[in-house]
Design an enzyme around this catalytic site. Structure first.
Site, short mmCIF file in Angstrom:
data_model
loop_
_atom_site.label_atom_id
_atom_site.label_comp_id
_atom_site.label_asym_id
_atom_site.label_seq_id
_atom_site.Cartn_x
_atom_site.Cartn_y
_atom_site.Cartn_z
CG HIS A 108 58.46 38.99 -21.36
ND1 HIS A 108 58.14 37.72 -20.98
CD2 HIS A 108 59.53 38.87 -22.18
CE1 HIS A 108 58.97 36.86 -21.53
NE2 HIS A 108 59.84 37.53 -22.27
CG ASP A 111 54.91 38.38 -19.67
OD1 ASP A 111 54.66 38.20 -20.86
OD2 ASP A 111 55.96 38.02 -19.10
C1 XLS Z 1 62.23 32.16 -25.04
C2 XLS Z 1 62.90 32.70 -23.88
C3 XLS Z 1 62.13 33.79 -23.14
C4 XLS Z 1 63.05 34.53 -22.21
C5 XLS Z 1 62.53 35.85 -21.76
O1 XLS Z 1 62.60 31.14 -25.58
O2 XLS Z 1 63.28 31.65 -23.03
O3 XLS Z 1 61.05 33.23 -22.46
O4 XLS Z 1 63.40 33.79 -21.10
O5 XLS Z 1 62.33 36.74 -22.80
#
Ligand code: XLS
Ligand code: NI
Ligand code: NI
Length: 445
Positions: A108, A111
């Site tokens: 993200h 991140d």
């Molecule tokens: C949350 C999601 C997230 C997505 C990316 O539950 O799995 O991690 O994969 O935004």
């Protein structure tokens, strides 16, 4: 994969790379089933599996839960200068990707770089992190599976991003996704993912559901248009999840996703990123979600994890259930694979797993389980017993009036004539237990 040349190592005790030692090895820091270099059907296992590490869990996860703060403290987190931490953390991350032999990573925007005091400042931080990531990608040969934007952590998004009742928040989210698509393109990302974490509602009392759906669709159309404008060729993915953090999320599961995408004429532009734990939260099996997406040629990628049968939330654990993964792999292989997608470990070590080693054990287990399941699924499909039994089960649709039904060349009147002429249909056993034994044979032999 090219070797990275930095002097500092963050994982001094870990071999570079983790070796493949085969099923008889009893070393815990070795692969037993995943040999990235093994060639199957003209492709290496690394190319077949397209494993990816999720930056948010593996490099931002600190072991928080609703009852307690961080338990995990990494040596590269100094806590003084967030941007310096971000760059140092990224060095550690790329060393990890190399050692664990994952050819891809996912992130993200927030991140990899800190959130600034303004959008401009956040973008500036992001640009610095992306420039560093670009160098590291070049030096190591590791590629970006997908990028995404975090539209759920900051308080501005507490009532959603694209589905926020305030158009100002919509605009802010649009700007953030525009930038996230830019950086994904810059890093050669093969996909771009939308997980609608807070795109949904807590109570219908304060919600205009129809307007929120319309806004979400408008937002996704804008993303598609923008990608076209800048020449981004990556695949757009929707990652369904029924709830958590929001009580009811709009991308509930694959079925509701298909309805949404078709209703708003977005289906040409999107495929699904299917996450095991989200499937089970929606009351489905992992393989159900895969099979349904594949049936509509919309299987895009996998977020590889699992939940806990006794807990009702997204625990994001590493999946070592080879039986479940074999079933999933049968559906994936039958569908022709995940294309530009991959298997992204959207999974985190448990809160008390605080050692650096634990990150390696976790990924080794997940990669081995998937590689083993891949091989078992190939065997099941090659052997063909299950495929043949299922084909036989539907054989009455291959000829005569059955075929006409499938071709839509017959109607109720003609079928009534047939039904009146013939005797009662003879019940045929579903033979579930026999099918289960065939699966057991394939998984355990
Ligand atoms: C949350 C999601 C997230 C997505 C990316 O539950 O799995 O991690 O994969 O935004
Ligand atoms: Ni996910
Ligand atoms: Ni998830």
């Amino acid at each position: 994969m090219k070797k990275k040349t930095t002097t500092r190592t963050w994982f001094p005790k870990i071999k570079n790379p983790i070796p493949y030692e085969g099923p008889d090895s009893d070393h815990l820091m070795a692969f037993r089933h995943y040999d990235p270099e093994e060639v199957i059907d003209g492709k290496t296992m690394s190319e077949h599996m397209r494993f990816s590490v999720a930056y948010w869990h593996t490099f931002r996860g600190a072991g928080l839960d609703p009852f307690g703060g961080p338990t995990i403290c990494r040596p590269w987190e100094k806590g003084k200068d967030p941007m310096a931490d971000a760059l140092r953390r990224m060095d550690a991350a790329f060393e990890f990707f190399q050692k664990i032999r994952a050819p891809f990573w996912c992130f993200h925007d927030r991140d990899i770089a800190p959130e600034g005091r303004s959008l401009r400042e956040s973008n500036r931080y992001l640009d610095r992190a992306v420039a560093h990531a670009k160098d590291l990608q070049k030096a190591t040969g590791i590629k970006l599976l997908w990028g995404t934007a975090n539209l759920f952590s900051h308080p501005r998004y507490m009532c959603g991003a694209a589905t926020n009742p305030d158009a100002h928040v919509f605009a802010y989210a649009a700007a953030q996704v525009k930038k996230a698509i830019d950086v994904t393109a810059e890093l050669g990302g093969e996909n771009y993912t939308f997980w609608g974490g807070r795109e949904g509602y807590e109570t219908l009392l304060n919600t205009n559901l129809k307007r929120e759906f319309d806004h979400l669709a408008a937002f996704l159309h804008m993303a598609v248009d923008y990608a076209r404008d800048i020449g981004f060729k990556g695949q757009f993915l929707i990652e369904p999840k029924p709830k958590e953090p929001t009580k009811h999320q709009y991308d509930f599961d694959v079925a509701s996703g298909i309805a949404f995408l078709k209703t708003y004429k977005l289906d040409r532009h999107f495929k699904f990123n299917i996450e095991t734990n989200h499937a089970t939260l929606a009351g489905h099996t992992f393989e159900h979600e895969i099979e349904l997406a594949a049936a509509h040629r919309m299987l895009g990628s996998i977020d590889a994890n699992t939940g806990d049968a006794l807990l009702g939330w997204d625990t994001d654990q590493f999946n070592t259930d080879v039986r479940e993964l074999t079933l999933a792999m049968v559906s994936i292989l039958r569908a022709g694979g995940v294309g530009s997608g991959g298997f992204n470990f959207d999974a985190k070590v448990r809160r008390p797993s605080i050692d650096l080693d634990d990150l390696f054990h976790a990924h080794i287990g997940g990669m081995d389980a998937y590689a083993l399941a891949f091989k078992k699924a190939r065997k099941i499909l090659a052997e063909g017993t299950l495929e043949q039994l299922v084909a036989d089960r539907y054989a009455s649709y291959d000829t005569d009036y059955g075929k006409q039904i499938e071709k839509k060349k017959i109607g109720f009147k003609a079928l009534e004539e047939i039904a009146l002429k013939k005797s009662q249909p003879k019940p045929r056993s579903g033979k579930q237990e026999m099918y289960e034994n065939i699966l057991m044979r394939s998984v355990h032999d």
